[in-house]
Design a protein around this motif. Sequence first.
Motif, PDB file in Angstrom:
ATOM      1  N   ASN A   1       0.867  -1.177   0.000  1.00 48.99           N
ATOM      2  CA  ASN A   1       0.000   0.000   0.000  1.00 48.99           C
ATOM      3  C   ASN A   1       0.905   1.230   0.000  1.00 48.99           C
TER       4      ASN A   1
ATOM      5  N   ALA B   1      -4.464  -0.012   4.363  1.00 49.43           N
ATOM      6  CA  ALA B   1      -4.786   0.641   3.086  1.00 49.43           C
ATOM      7  C   ALA B   1      -5.662   1.886   3.269  1.00 49.43           C
TER       8      ALA B   1
ATOM      9  N   GLU C   1      -2.734   5.724   6.563  1.00 49.19           N
ATOM     10  CA  GLU C   1      -1.530   5.991   5.765  1.00 49.19           C
ATOM     11  C   GLU C   1      -0.936   7.356   6.100  1.00 49.19           C
TER      12      GLU C   1
END
Length: 122
Positions: free
Chosen positions: A4, A47, A52
């Motif tokens: 990812n 993800a 993130e």
Amino acid sequence: MPSNRITWADNYTAAQQQATDSGKPMILYFTGQWCVPCRVMKRQVWADAEVETSVNAQFIPVAIDVNNPDNAELLTRYNIGGAPVTIITDPAGNALRWRAGGIGKTEFLELLQASTPSPAKD
């Protein structure tokens, strides 16, 4: 390693050097290819755009394969018996917080937030 947009360190040694240089805590993510909860976390947690952003900005993450014999010392050091296990450490590798087993996005973000120093208030 989860694929990812997380900026994963190549290995524990590299992660510790990056953490020392930056002063950021590390995320040690103990995982395995056979691990079903790890695959769920890969899709639902790692993800996620919010995860993130937070991880890349505030932590040095490293995925550690529990089946790789090169990682035996780390498994012993952190008393890892299975996967997934997520440990937040200081730059020196001292465990601050951890969760064993698969966790969802909300619990993961709470773990990150609890491990991030709050800015000083005047």
